[in-house]
Enzyme design. Sequence first.
Site, PDB file in Angstrom:
ATOM      1  N   ARG A  60       0.766  -1.262   0.008  1.00 34.52           N
ATOM      2  CA  ARG A  60      -0.070   0.354   0.307  1.00 34.52           C
ATOM      3  C   ARG A  60       0.504   0.975  -0.199  1.00 34.52           C
ATOM      4  O   ARG A  60       0.633   1.952  -0.981  1.00 34.52           O
ATOM      5  CB  ARG A  60      -0.826   0.296   1.525  1.00 34.52           C
ATOM      6  N   HIS A  64       0.409   4.788  -2.893  1.00 37.47           N
ATOM      7  CA  HIS A  64       0.448   5.739  -2.235  1.00 37.47           C
ATOM      8  C   HIS A  64       1.537   6.674  -2.683  1.00 37.47           C
ATOM      9  O   HIS A  64       0.719   7.933  -2.681  1.00 37.47           O
ATOM     10  CB  HIS A  64      -0.129   5.438  -0.435  1.00 37.47           C
ATOM     11  N   ASP A  65       2.459   6.223  -2.810  1.00 37.65           N
ATOM     12  CA  ASP A  65       3.487   7.035  -2.915  1.00 37.65           C
ATOM     13  C   ASP A  65       3.393   6.943  -4.977  1.00 37.65           C
ATOM     14  O   ASP A  65       3.273   8.397  -4.802  1.00 37.65           O
ATOM     15  CB  ASP A  65       4.390   6.455  -3.158  1.00 37.65           C
ATOM     16  N   GLY A  70       3.663  11.181  -9.259  1.00 34.97           N
ATOM     17  CA  GLY A  70       4.266  10.004  -9.266  1.00 34.97           C
ATOM     18  C   GLY A  70       4.925   9.156  -8.562  1.00 34.97           C
ATOM     19  O   GLY A  70       5.341   9.088  -6.936  1.00 34.97           O
ATOM     20  N   ASP A  72       8.473   8.826  -6.655  1.00 32.97           N
ATOM     21  CA  ASP A  72       9.109   9.446  -6.248  1.00 32.97           C
ATOM     22  C   ASP A  72       9.481  10.057  -4.762  1.00 32.97           C
ATOM     23  O   ASP A  72      10.199  10.244  -4.705  1.00 32.97           O
ATOM     24  CB  ASP A  72       9.208  10.958  -7.144  1.00 32.97           C
ATOM     25  N   ASN A  92      -3.956   9.306   4.364  1.00 34.40           N
ATOM     26  CA  ASN A  92      -2.531   8.766   4.804  1.00 34.40           C
ATOM     27  C   ASN A  92      -2.068   8.544   6.639  1.00 34.40           C
ATOM     28  O   ASN A  92      -1.762   7.858   7.290  1.00 34.40           O
ATOM     29  CB  ASN A  92      -1.178   8.739   4.361  1.00 34.40           C
ATOM     30  N   PRO A 161      -7.806   7.677  -4.172  1.00 35.12           N
ATOM     31  CA  PRO A 161      -9.030   6.729  -3.778  1.00 35.12           C
ATOM     32  C   PRO A 161      -9.754   7.302  -2.257  1.00 35.12           C
ATOM     33  O   PRO A 161      -9.224   6.601  -1.772  1.00 35.12           O
ATOM     34  CB  PRO A 161      -9.270   5.753  -4.659  1.00 35.12           C
ATOM     35  N   HIS A 191      -6.107  -5.766  -1.845  1.00 32.71           N
ATOM     36  CA  HIS A 191      -7.196  -6.475  -0.163  1.00 32.71           C
ATOM     37  C   HIS A 191      -7.714  -7.681  -0.237  1.00 32.71           C
ATOM     38  O   HIS A 191      -8.399  -7.910   0.535  1.00 32.71           O
ATOM     39  CB  HIS A 191      -7.854  -5.528  -0.465  1.00 32.71           C
ATOM     40  N   THR A 192      -6.862  -8.220  -0.645  1.00 35.52           N
ATOM     41  CA  THR A 192      -6.856 -10.126  -0.393  1.00 35.52           C
ATOM     42  C   THR A 192      -6.157 -10.485   1.059  1.00 35.52           C
ATOM     43  O   THR A 192      -6.109 -11.277   1.853  1.00 35.52           O
ATOM     44  CB  THR A 192      -6.020 -11.482  -1.711  1.00 35.52           C
ATOM     45  N   ASP A 247      -4.302 -14.688  -2.674  1.00 37.82           N
ATOM     46  CA  ASP A 247      -4.727 -15.543  -3.277  1.00 37.82           C
ATOM     47  C   ASP A 247      -6.182 -15.362  -3.585  1.00 37.82           C
ATOM     48  O   ASP A 247      -6.069 -13.765  -3.931  1.00 37.82           O
ATOM     49  CB  ASP A 247      -5.368 -16.520  -2.229  1.00 37.82           C
TER      50      ASP A 247
END
Length: 319
Positions: A60, A64-65, A70, A72, A92, A161, A191-192, A247
Amino acid sequence: MGSTACIFVALLFIFSNMPCEAQLSSSFYDNTCPKALSTIRTAVRTAVSRERRMAASLIRLHFHDCFVQGCDASILLNDSSSIQSEKNAPNNLNSVRGYDVIDDVKSEVESICPGIVSCADILAVAARDASVAVSGPTWTVNLGRRDSTTSGLSQAATNLPNFSDGLDRLISLFGSKGLSERDMVALSGSHTIGQARCVTFRDRIYDNGTDIDAGFASTRRRRCPATSGDGDDNIAALDLVTPNSFDNNYFKNLIQKKGLLQSDQVLFSGGSTDSIVTGYSKSPSTFSSDFASAMVKMGNIEPLTGSAGEIRKLCSAIN
Ligand code: HEM
Ligand SMILES: *[C@@H]1O[C@H](CO)[C@@H](O)[C@H](O)[C@H]1NC(C)=O
Ligand SMILES: *[C@@H]1O[C@H](CO)[C@@H](O)[C@H](O)[C@H]1NC(C)=O
Ligand SMILES: *[C@@H]1O[C@H](CO)[C@@H](O)[C@H](O)[C@H]1NC(C)=O
């Protein structure tokens, strides 16, 4: 004749240099820091064996980076006189984890090759190694990203998002980053693994909607009280069936209306992404290969290359 030759040389120069400037390459550190990748891998394995959830947190962190300015490493910068840290953005704060793991990996890498390996590349490699550490897909990581000298606190609010976003908004947001609906659904498949706080799914489990399995909602209500403020930070697994394995159960859950977040369930709610969810629920191998290629695409979002940015000495501060 002389001027033709000159133009020819100039064209050669342009064609041979342009791609090198703009493109990342998996062999970027082969000569300058041959032990970089094995050092990162060992450190990520250790961190994940200490706490399995860290695999989710590192994947994650890279996401989020990449979505803000971009890939970075802008997300890693602390507040300072010149930096308004992305760590404090609503998406965050009290949510993204793993900063300390990346800071520690960076200091190990600095001790073997000072000033060579960027924090942005460490994030990209750590995300891949985290997936592998929980038996998820693997892929070849492109390298050569450089680190930003700025952060994007205000952009974070609009570029990341939200759990309450509808399908159209998610599609357009990922589209603006060059990612297709298929990429978006595959990437959401991370999100598994991992956890979410009550505050991110409370509305969904209490609204008695038709898009949630009633039994699932009532189970989740036990540790997520209705009143705002109560138990906001209580966590629940994003994948109720196999929260610690990478999975395709996440997709099977969506078909049973057992997605934890609103933004999960909208991927299977009568819209254009339903067939992609169904496909991944039936074929773990398709999910696995699509996830790998979508992670490569995500890792290619607007990198700083050439002489742009810098190679930070510490990931949490500019040089
Ligand atoms: C489609 C839009 C997405 C939304 C709205 C979304 C939202 C969220 C939210 C609300 C959480 C829980 C955060 C908290 O409790 O504070 C979460 C966790 C997580 N997200 Fe997403 N996410 C999305 C896409 C992605 C993508 C593309 C990736 C990676 C490629 C990803 C990876 C993860 C992981 C691994 C976790 C668990 C983290 C942990 O346990 O530390 N998500 N996400
Ligand atoms: C997400 O959206 C909800 C509802 O619109 C809003 O209350 C919340 O502040 C947003 N969260 C973030 C992290 O932006
Ligand atoms: C959902 O249903 C429960 C009981 O079945 C009820 O107490 C609650 O008020 C309902 N919530 C909403 C938002 O309608
Ligand atoms: C950034 O903040 C973290 C967490 O508070 C801290 O561990 C780290 O040392 C800070 N970095 C710098 C350069 O001060």
